[in-house]
Design an enzyme around this catalytic site. Structure first.
Site, PDB file in Angstrom:
ATOM      1  N   ASP A  60       1.075  -1.144  -0.053  1.00 38.25           N
ATOM      2  CA  ASP A  60      -0.013  -0.068   0.054  1.00 38.25           C
ATOM      3  C   ASP A  60       0.903   1.368   0.020  1.00 38.25           C
ATOM      4  O   ASP A  60       1.539   1.393   0.839  1.00 38.25           O
ATOM      5  CB  ASP A  60      -0.820  -0.058   1.177  1.00 38.25           C
ATOM      6  CG  ASP A  60      -1.739   1.258   1.354  1.00 38.25           C
ATOM      7  OD1 ASP A  60      -1.606   1.997   0.720  1.00 38.25           O
ATOM      8  OD2 ASP A  60      -2.536   0.988   2.293  1.00 38.25           O
ATOM      9  N   VAL A  61       1.109   1.724  -1.101  1.00 40.72           N
ATOM     10  CA  VAL A  61       1.790   3.108  -1.242  1.00 40.72           C
ATOM     11  C   VAL A  61       1.603   4.162  -0.377  1.00 40.72           C
ATOM     12  O   VAL A  61       2.516   5.061  -0.066  1.00 40.72           O
ATOM     13  CB  VAL A  61       1.903   3.648  -2.592  1.00 40.72           C
ATOM     14  CG1 VAL A  61       2.141   2.586  -3.630  1.00 40.72           C
ATOM     15  CG2 VAL A  61       0.523   4.252  -2.842  1.00 40.72           C
ATOM     16  N   ASN A  87       2.647   4.281 -10.760  1.00 35.24           N
ATOM     17  CA  ASN A  87       1.561   4.416 -11.156  1.00 35.24           C
ATOM     18  C   ASN A  87       0.224   4.417 -10.417  1.00 35.24           C
ATOM     19  O   ASN A  87      -0.786   4.728 -10.778  1.00 35.24           O
ATOM     20  CB  ASN A  87       1.453   3.227 -12.239  1.00 35.24           C
ATOM     21  CG  ASN A  87       0.224   3.116 -12.789  1.00 35.24           C
ATOM     22  OD1 ASN A  87      -0.195   4.022 -13.841  1.00 35.24           O
ATOM     23  ND2 ASN A  87      -0.651   2.053 -12.677  1.00 35.24           N
ATOM     24  N   TYR A 153      -8.612  16.016  -7.379  1.00 35.43           N
ATOM     25  CA  TYR A 153      -7.869  15.268  -8.240  1.00 35.43           C
ATOM     26  C   TYR A 153      -6.748  16.253  -9.263  1.00 35.43           C
ATOM     27  O   TYR A 153      -5.823  15.793  -9.156  1.00 35.43           O
ATOM     28  CB  TYR A 153      -8.743  14.470  -9.440  1.00 35.43           C
ATOM     29  CG  TYR A 153      -7.726  13.656 -10.345  1.00 35.43           C
ATOM     30  CD1 TYR A 153      -7.045  12.468  -9.881  1.00 35.43           C
ATOM     31  CD2 TYR A 153      -7.745  13.897 -11.492  1.00 35.43           C
ATOM     32  CE1 TYR A 153      -6.493  11.733 -10.679  1.00 35.43           C
ATOM     33  CE2 TYR A 153      -6.855  13.243 -12.499  1.00 35.43           C
ATOM     34  CZ  TYR A 153      -6.441  11.968 -12.084  1.00 35.43           C
ATOM     35  OH  TYR A 153      -5.829  11.280 -13.041  1.00 35.43           O
ATOM     36  N   LYS A 157      -2.550  15.952  -8.890  1.00 36.63           N
ATOM     37  CA  LYS A 157      -1.580  15.694 -10.152  1.00 36.63           C
ATOM     38  C   LYS A 157      -0.755  17.002 -10.407  1.00 36.63           C
ATOM     39  O   LYS A 157       0.385  16.671 -10.855  1.00 36.63           O
ATOM     40  CB  LYS A 157      -2.606  15.484 -11.362  1.00 36.63           C
ATOM     41  CG  LYS A 157      -3.259  13.857 -11.374  1.00 36.63           C
ATOM     42  CD  LYS A 157      -2.037  12.868 -11.094  1.00 36.63           C
ATOM     43  CE  LYS A 157      -2.834  11.641 -11.148  1.00 36.63           C
ATOM     44  NZ  LYS A 157      -1.985  10.387 -10.923  1.00 36.63           N
TER      45      LYS A 157
END
Length: 249
Positions: A60-61, A87, A153, A157
């Site tokens: 789990d990042v 990713n 979002y 990013k």
């Protein structure tokens, strides 16, 4: 010649899976990661059938202890880390900014931003010691423009693009390249969730793309493989938009 070792987070679906298969066809050593062991083991077996040496490591990042164990596990298995593709990501809730919630912010930023930061941190440590390596982060056209209904979002990013540039400045003197790929719409489940099931909405969005279609995951994967290769050895600190000319408008 030493066989390259490639690590991919969020590798079990969509762009991550397509990227794993693209690298697998090159016969590299590859570690794929995600949160679903059964799917991960199946992907590793598929990659081995293509001629790659492949392992799955669950991670789990958003948890640094798991990210550290993932990267240490990749190095323990294959001896080095040449390419890392960060990713893992989520799209969050598609709602007006006046309806965004603290929880959506936390969930989106923990995966998209904290996950990228922790991954870069531990990948960079290995690559700096080697004196070489390439990191590719998954951004989005949302990291370069604003989008109605996607404020959280979009902000996440934009943060990934900032991390990419800053890490590239730190890595360049020691031979570590850090770039981002910024896809436009891609034919994945994430796009379906983001746009909803209304065909009129989907068609309207795709009509705003000069290329008049979404990309395939394989088209994004091909760009990632190239960006991580020696063919792009002087390219670092950049975000490559693969978006059918959307951001050229």
């Amino acid at each position: 010649m030493t066989t390259q070792t490639v690590l991919i987070t969020g590798a079990l679906t969509g762009i991550g899976r397509a990227t794993a298969l693209a690298f697998g066809k090159l016969g590299v050593n590859i570690v794929v990661s995600g949160r679903r062991p059964e799917a991960g083991q199946a992907l590793a077996a598929e990659l081995r059938a293509l001629g790659a040496q492949a392992e799955f490591i669950k991670a789990d990042v958003t948890q640094e202890v798991e990210v550290r164990a993932l990267i240490e596990g990749a190095v323990a298995r294959f001896g080095r880390l040449d390419v890392a593709v960060n990713n893992a990501g989520v799209e969050g809730q598609n709602k007006p900014v006046t309806e965004q919630t603290e929880q959506n912010y936390r969930d989106t930023f923990e995966t998209n931003v904290l996950g990228a930061l922790l991954s870069i941190k531990h990948e960079m440590r290995v690559m700096q010691a080697q004196g070489a390596g390439a990191i590719v982060n998954l951004s989005s056209i949302a990291g370069q423009v604003g989008m109605v209904g996607a404020s959280v979002y979009v902000a996440s990013k934009h943060a990934v693009e900032g991390l990419t540039r800053s890490a590239a400045l730190e890595g360049a003197p020691v031979g570590v390249r850090v770039n981002a790929v910024a896809p436009g719409p891609v034919q994945t489940d994430m796009l379906e969730r983001f746009l909803g099931r209304d065909e009129a909405v989907k068609n309207g969005f795709l009509a705003s793309i000069p290329a008049r279609r979404a990309a395939t995951p394989e088209e994004i994967a091909e760009t990632i493989v190239w960006l991580a290769s020696d063919k792009a050895r002087y390219l670092t600190g950049q975000s490559v938009a693969v978006d059918g000319a959307y951001t050229a408008q």
